[in-house]
Design a protein around this motif. Structure first.
Motif, mmCIF file in Angstrom:
data_model
loop_
_atom_site.group_PDB
_atom_site.id
_atom_site.type_symbol
_atom_site.label_atom_id
_atom_site.label_comp_id
_atom_site.label_asym_id
_atom_site.label_seq_id
_atom_site.Cartn_x
_atom_site.Cartn_y
_atom_site.Cartn_z
ATOM 1 N N ALA A 29 0.881 -1.225 0.117
ATOM 2 C CA ALA A 29 -0.019 -0.045 -0.004
ATOM 3 C C ALA A 29 0.679 1.447 -0.001
ATOM 4 C CB ALA A 29 -0.862 -0.099 1.375
ATOM 5 N N SER A 147 -4.940 -2.598 -0.949
ATOM 6 C CA SER A 147 -3.980 -3.142 -0.368
ATOM 7 C C SER A 147 -3.932 -2.350 1.064
ATOM 8 C CB SER A 147 -2.764 -3.035 -1.062
ATOM 9 O OG SER A 147 -2.508 -1.629 -1.535
ATOM 10 N N ALA A 148 -4.613 -1.336 1.254
ATOM 11 C CA ALA A 148 -4.416 -0.235 2.331
ATOM 12 C C ALA A 148 -5.452 -0.890 3.256
ATOM 13 C CB ALA A 148 -4.824 0.983 2.066
#
Length: 165
Positions: A29, A147-148
């Motif tokens: 991220a 992804s975060a």
């Protein structure tokens, strides 16, 4: 001779090992955030410097791209456009507008498209359509968000749980 390992030590090791996927997604991220910031900066600086004009698709070019199991044909567009000074320039697109949007249809020969070009270097141009100009940046943002969420949200939750206990 066997050494006695406390069960508390084993559980800490296992807990730390279970954090690895979340840390990997958090690192991804962070890298995606840097790439996303560069892409946004590139698009907005391009818009500040570039002129907009209409170009005509003159030819479809087939580029053969090597892949793991053979070759893939990639369609590129040869586009001619006129700058403010009245000079004609040729621009070869990197893709046919269907690279990021499989539902888009490639433009036909003779079709007119909007594009941006730099006045100081008119041979540098980019297609101005949503699929070619903004969609790659939006997809980067979606992957950044994904992804975060997989990286930072579980890590923050675990950190808050440990802090609370």
């Amino acid at each position: 001779m066997q050494t006695a390992v406390s069960p508390n030590n084993d559980s800490r090791w296992l807990q730390r090992l279970l954090l690895v996927p979340f840390v990997v997604f958090a690192i991804i991220a962070l890298l995606m955030a840097v790439k996303f910031a560069f892409s946004l900066h590139d698009r907005f600086s391009w818009l500040n410097q570039a002129e907009m004009t209409r170009g005509v698709v003159r030819q479809h070019l087939i580029k053969h791209v090597p892949q793991r199991f053979g070759m893939k044909e990639k369609l590129q567009l040869a586009i001619y456009y006129n700058d403010k000074k009245g000079h004609w320039h040729e621009f070869v697109s990197k893709s046919d507008l269907t690279e990021y949007n499989p539902f888009a249809t490639p433009p036909q020969v003779g079709e007119r498209l909007w594009l941006y070009y730099l006045p100081n270097t008119p041979n540098q141009a980019r297609l101005a359509g949503f699929n070619a100009f903004w969609l790659p940046v939006i997809l980067e943002g979606v992957f950044l968000l994904f992804s975060a969420l997989l990286g930072f949200v579980p890590l923050i939750y675990i950190w808050l749980q440990r802090r609370h206990d």
